[in-house]
Design an enzyme around this catalytic site. Structure first.
Site, PDB file in Angstrom:
ATOM      1  CB  SER A   1     -13.188 -10.785  53.164  1.00  0.00           C
ATOM      2  OG  SER A   1     -13.220  -9.401  52.856  1.00  0.00           O
TER       3      SER A   1
ATOM      4  CB  CYS B   1      -2.056  -8.064  25.163  1.00  0.00           C
ATOM      5  SG  CYS B   1      -2.849  -8.419  26.714  1.00  0.00           S
TER       6      CYS B   1
ATOM      7  CE1 TYR C   1     -17.525 -16.330  43.838  1.00  0.00           C
ATOM      8  CE2 TYR C   1     -19.457 -14.793  44.178  1.00  0.00           C
ATOM      9  CZ  TYR C   1     -18.919 -16.249  44.254  1.00  0.00           C
ATOM     10  OH  TYR C   1     -19.640 -17.253  44.683  1.00  0.00           O
TER      11      TYR C   1
ATOM     12  N   GLY D   1      -9.066  -4.231  37.275  1.00  0.00           N
ATOM     13  CA  GLY D   1      -7.658  -4.108  36.692  1.00  0.00           C
ATOM     14  C   GLY D   1      -6.463  -3.486  37.706  1.00  0.00           C
ATOM     15  CB  ALA D   2      -3.070  -3.279  37.596  1.00  0.00           C
TER      16      ALA D   2
ATOM     17  CE1 TYR E   1      13.651 -34.489  15.476  1.00  0.00           C
ATOM     18  CE2 TYR E   1      13.232 -36.779  15.294  1.00  0.00           C
ATOM     19  CZ  TYR E   1      13.884 -35.508  14.866  1.00  0.00           C
ATOM     20  OH  TYR E   1      15.176 -35.776  14.136  1.00  0.00           O
TER      21      TYR E   1
ATOM     22  CB  VAL F   1     -18.663   1.357  40.689  1.00  0.00           C
ATOM     23  CG1 VAL F   1     -18.941   0.912  41.951  1.00  0.00           C
ATOM     24  CG2 VAL F   1     -19.666   0.769  39.711  1.00  0.00           C
TER      25      VAL F   1
HETATM   26  P1  FAD Z   1      -8.433  -4.761  32.753  1.00  0.00           P
HETATM   27  O1  FAD Z   1      -8.428  -5.424  31.515  1.00  0.00           O
HETATM   28  O2  FAD Z   1      -7.567  -3.368  32.916  1.00  0.00           O
HETATM   29  O3  FAD Z   1      -9.949  -3.908  32.898  1.00  0.00           O
HETATM   30  C1  FAD Z   1     -10.019  -3.180  34.147  1.00  0.00           C
HETATM   31  C2  FAD Z   1     -11.109  -2.163  33.743  1.00  0.00           C
HETATM   32  O4  FAD Z   1     -11.874  -1.579  34.737  1.00  0.00           O
HETATM   33  C3  FAD Z   1     -10.523  -0.798  33.080  1.00  0.00           C
HETATM   34  O5  FAD Z   1     -11.217  -0.605  31.792  1.00  0.00           O
HETATM   35  C4  FAD Z   1     -10.938   0.073  34.002  1.00  0.00           C
HETATM   36  O6  FAD Z   1     -11.330   1.325  33.363  1.00  0.00           O
HETATM   37  C5  FAD Z   1     -12.425  -0.289  34.802  1.00  0.00           C
HETATM   38  N1  FAD Z   1     -12.488   0.059  35.991  1.00  0.00           N
HETATM   39  C6  FAD Z   1     -11.838   0.196  36.940  1.00  0.00           C
HETATM   40  N2  FAD Z   1     -12.400   0.756  38.051  1.00  0.00           N
HETATM   41  C7  FAD Z   1     -13.679   0.910  37.752  1.00  0.00           C
HETATM   42  C8  FAD Z   1     -14.626   1.471  38.481  1.00  0.00           C
HETATM   43  N3  FAD Z   1     -14.568   2.119  39.738  1.00  0.00           N
HETATM   44  N4  FAD Z   1     -15.974   1.915  37.755  1.00  0.00           N
HETATM   45  C9  FAD Z   1     -15.889   1.265  36.460  1.00  0.00           C
HETATM   46  N5  FAD Z   1     -15.063   0.878  35.884  1.00  0.00           N
HETATM   47  C10 FAD Z   1     -13.669   0.699  36.215  1.00  0.00           C
HETATM   48  N6  FAD Z   1      -0.925  -9.597  29.617  1.00  0.00           N
HETATM   49  C11 FAD Z   1      -0.493 -10.753  29.191  1.00  0.00           C
HETATM   50  O7  FAD Z   1      -0.854 -11.971  29.578  1.00  0.00           O
HETATM   51  N7  FAD Z   1       0.181 -10.539  27.946  1.00  0.00           N
HETATM   52  C12 FAD Z   1       0.619  -9.574  27.244  1.00  0.00           C
HETATM   53  O8  FAD Z   1       1.223  -9.456  26.378  1.00  0.00           O
HETATM   54  C13 FAD Z   1       0.040  -8.277  27.909  1.00  0.00           C
HETATM   55  N8  FAD Z   1       0.382  -7.149  27.336  1.00  0.00           N
HETATM   56  C14 FAD Z   1      -0.062  -5.890  28.142  1.00  0.00           C
HETATM   57  C15 FAD Z   1       0.073  -4.879  27.464  1.00  0.00           C
HETATM   58  C16 FAD Z   1      -0.276  -3.706  27.961  1.00  0.00           C
HETATM   59  C17 FAD Z   1       0.053  -2.262  27.136  1.00  0.00           C
HETATM   60  C18 FAD Z   1      -1.078  -3.600  29.110  1.00  0.00           C
HETATM   61  C19 FAD Z   1      -1.815  -2.445  29.730  1.00  0.00           C
HETATM   62  C20 FAD Z   1      -1.422  -4.807  29.728  1.00  0.00           C
HETATM   63  C21 FAD Z   1      -0.856  -5.930  29.104  1.00  0.00           C
HETATM   64  N9  FAD Z   1      -1.277  -7.220  29.744  1.00  0.00           N
HETATM   65  C22 FAD Z   1      -0.779  -8.511  29.105  1.00  0.00           C
HETATM   66  C23 FAD Z   1      -1.934  -7.347  31.117  1.00  0.00           C
HETATM   67  C24 FAD Z   1      -3.542  -7.617  30.816  1.00  0.00           C
HETATM   68  O9  FAD Z   1      -4.054  -6.610  29.822  1.00  0.00           O
HETATM   69  C25 FAD Z   1      -3.996  -7.646  32.066  1.00  0.00           C
HETATM   70  O10 FAD Z   1      -3.735  -8.619  32.779  1.00  0.00           O
HETATM   71  C26 FAD Z   1      -5.799  -7.897  31.666  1.00  0.00           C
HETATM   72  O11 FAD Z   1      -6.101  -6.815  31.006  1.00  0.00           O
HETATM   73  C27 FAD Z   1      -6.498  -7.796  33.425  1.00  0.00           C
HETATM   74  O12 FAD Z   1      -7.733  -7.769  33.201  1.00  0.00           O
HETATM   75  P2  FAD Z   1      -8.688  -6.978  34.127  1.00  0.00           P
HETATM   76  O13 FAD Z   1     -10.014  -7.361  33.993  1.00  0.00           O
HETATM   77  O14 FAD Z   1      -8.030  -7.422  35.565  1.00  0.00           O
HETATM   78  O15 FAD Z   1      -8.038  -5.438  33.792  1.00  0.00           O
END
Ligand code: FAD
Length: 546
Positions: free
Chosen positions: A274, A42, A279, A113-114, A427, A80
């Site tokens: 599923s 973020c 998880y 993640g996404a 307030y 993975v």
């Molecule tokens: P992530 O934190 O993205 O972690 C997923 C990780 O899994 C990644 O590092 C990836 O490399 C790794 N990965 C994926 N597949 C594999 C695999 N097969 N093997 C090994 N590793 C793998 N949210 C807010 O609420 N407020 C904000 O202000 C905000 N600002 C943001 C700004 C930016 C620029 C970005 C990119 C996101 C922001 N977000 C914000 C969203 C927030 O960062 C995400 O919702 C959060 O990080 C999600 O967590 P996660 O663990 O699902 O995924």
């Protein structure tokens, strides 16, 4: 026990740490295909813009820190590639050596993640086209800016990350054009609220191009020539793509786990997929939305971190903790304007076939007599049957965050507009008013549901204009400065003496600056038997939306 976690940032790292706190004897392996774990995605746009000056501040924990403090087996640069649910193993690849190997798990956690969506547009893979997901992405972007000193950037997408990127680039002295496919910025917001933000962006010298999109990118020497669908051409030194993210669910899909309509991994309230031994959490999952009643993906850091604790608890202690789904509470700062949202928007409620009423109120962030108050605009969505709060959007400067959090907690507890009228807030004049803007939004909603006032929305004025009298109840001075076409001016304080000017057989549309004087006028006229409607949000909402 052997726990394997895929993804080592928000959800993954938090799950691993909690797992260790609950189970000192377990073997915990965290796979992260990127270079870093446990960092603040973020903060990335603010690091690029220099607001966060030190790169190190982005890191919550390093891989070695996680190893030392939590005794975790953290494997960065290890991806993975496959999950074999029958043998309960994952296949992994060491991205440095290319070596492939397998690891067995008792419980597997997916937090991958996404990924940022990339449109299939020619030239989109140019080295001056960036997305911002990881530390590596922001390193590349930052060094491009330092080395090439770009004058002009195109930001594709006017959502949260796009607007944060635009603000940070402008702060670096770079001119920005934002190209947004929809007719508004901040697509999760309703049009009339986003219009306030659009106006603000234009005041900040952002070239805002709505209802348009990229069709091709081509290199012209040092520059990029970008063709838009409208036929417009823009020359820029760089492009930031921020047109949304998609759940990174390919691994889960390959493993045969249930995937939802939006591409996210389906989990139940215990965050179980599923497969009961797997998880999933964070941006990659789809869960039941408490307001919409259907599974949606909510890519936000708050839900990911809270789900992490629940996942770890459920793995170690048995399914003891459930997650009720995220209502998408989010906030963004856009050049000093703070824009926050929670629950469902009017647009989403409409497309989901959920009956709702909405109202817009504008009020001061704190007591008007204490210096420094600013305007706070609140749009509230609620059920016409029982007043259940379904969603809210707030735009303003001071105190937007605390107001959206109040409403979010009411929605989270399935509260009503009547709850909003009774919220007891802290307030004193520098902080709020004795009746907080959130109370006021509740009062207005209560007046509407109890029939004390009938409202009309900004986009209905044209539909009803022919058989209505439109009356502006502001002062003549305000009226002269700008008014709705065809309106007559009868100030609220003169209204009782001029009742003869109001036709009984016609619909009367009343408006003032923000809705309050319109409400007072409506009450007088309704009690005298007139067919009167007050314009929700007043002229302020009308003029920015029309
Ligand atoms: P992530 O934190 O993205 O972690 C997923 C990780 O899994 C990644 O590092 C990836 O490399 C790794 N990965 C994926 N597949 C594999 C695999 N097969 N093997 C090994 N590793 C793998 N949210 C807010 O609420 N407020 C904000 O202000 C905000 N600002 C943001 C700004 C930016 C620029 C970005 C990119 C996101 C922001 N977000 C914000 C969203 C927030 O960062 C995400 O919702 C959060 O990080 C999600 O967590 P996660 O663990 O699902 O995924």
């Amino acid at each position: 026990m052997r726990y394997i976690i895929v993804g080592g940032v928000a959800g993954g790292a938090s799950t691993a740490a909690r797992l260790r706190r609950l189970d000192e004897n377990a073997e915990i392996i965290v796979f992260e295909r990127d270079d870093y774990v446990s960092y603040a995605n973020c903060g990335l746009p603010y690091y690029v813009g220099g607001v966060i000056p030190k790169r190190d501040s982005l890191f919550v924990q390093s891989a070695s820190g996680l190893r030392q403090r939590y005794n975790l087996d953290v494997r960065v640069k290890n991806e993975v590639t496959e999950v074999d649910r029958t043998s309960k193993t994952v296949k992994a690849r060491d991205l440095k050596s290319g070596k492939e190997y397998s690891e067995r798990y008792d419980k597997l956690v997916l937090s991958p993640g996404a990924y940022p969506f990339r449109p299939s547009v020619s030239g989109i893979d140019d080295e001056a086209v960036f997305t911002i997901r990881s530390v590596g992405d922001s390193d590349r972007l930052k060094s491009f800016i330092q080395e090439n000193k770009p004058q002009k950037a195109l930001v594709a997408g006017g959502g949260f990350i796009g607007l944060e990127a635009a603000e940070n680039l402008i702060n670096l002295g770079i001119d920005v054009s934002i190209v947004e496919m929809q007719g508004q910025v901040l697509p999760p917001f309703d049009y009339e609220m986003a219009a306030l933000v659009g106006e603000h962006l234009k005041k900040k010298m952002v070239d805002l191009i709505l209802n348009d999109s990229l069709v091709s990118v081509s290199r012209q020497g040092k520059n990029l020539a970008v063709s838009l669908k409208s036929g417009k051409e823009i020359v820029a030194d760089m492009i930031i793509l921020s047109i949304g993210v998609r759940p990174d669910s390919s691994l889960a899909k390959k493993a045969g786990l249930d995937i939802g309509a939006g591409g996210g991994i389906i989990v139940d309230e215990y965050m179980r997929t599923s497969d009961p031994d797997i998880y999933a959490l964070g941006d990659a999952v789809e869960m039941m939305h408490p307001v919409l009643g259907r599974p949606v993906a909510v890519p936000l850091a708050g839900p990911a971190n809270k789900q992490a604790r629940i996942v770890a608890d459920n793995i170690v202690l048995g399914d003891v903790s459930s997650y009720q789904g995220s209502i998408g509470t989010a906030i963004v700062k856009v050049f000093g304007l703070n824009c926050a949202i929670t629950g469902a928007s009017g647009r989403l409620l409409k497309s989901s076939g959920i009956d709702f009423v909405s109202s817009i109120t504008h009020g001061a962030s704190h007591a008007g007599y204490y210096p420094g108050a600013s305007m706070l605009s609140i749009k509230l969505m609620y059920s016409p049957d029982n007043g259940l709060v379904l969603g809210a959007q707030i735009i303003g400067q001071e105190g937007v965050d605390k107001r959206i959090d109040l409403i979010a907690s009411v929605i989270g507890r399935k509260g009503t507009i009547y709850d909003l009228t009774r919220i007891e807030h802290a307030y004193a004049p520098p902080f709020s008013s004795a009746k907080d803007p959130v109370n006021m939004a509740g009062f207005v909603a209560e007046n509407i549901l109890s029939g004390k006032v009938r409202i009309i929305y900004w986009d209905d004025v044209e539909n009803y204009r022919d058989d209505s009298l439109i009356v502006d109840v502001r002062t003549p001075f305000e009226f002269r400065a700008g008014s709705i076409d065809g309106a007559v001016n009868i100030p609220v304080d003169e209204l009782r003496g001029r009742l003869g000017e109001f036709p009984k057989e016609k619909r009367i549309i009343i408006y003032c600056a923000i809705g309050l004087r319109g409400y007072l006028a409506s009450r007088i006229l309704m009690q005298k038997g007139y067919n009167v409607f007050n314009l929700s949000g007043g002229y302020m909402t009308y003029i920015s939306a029309i």
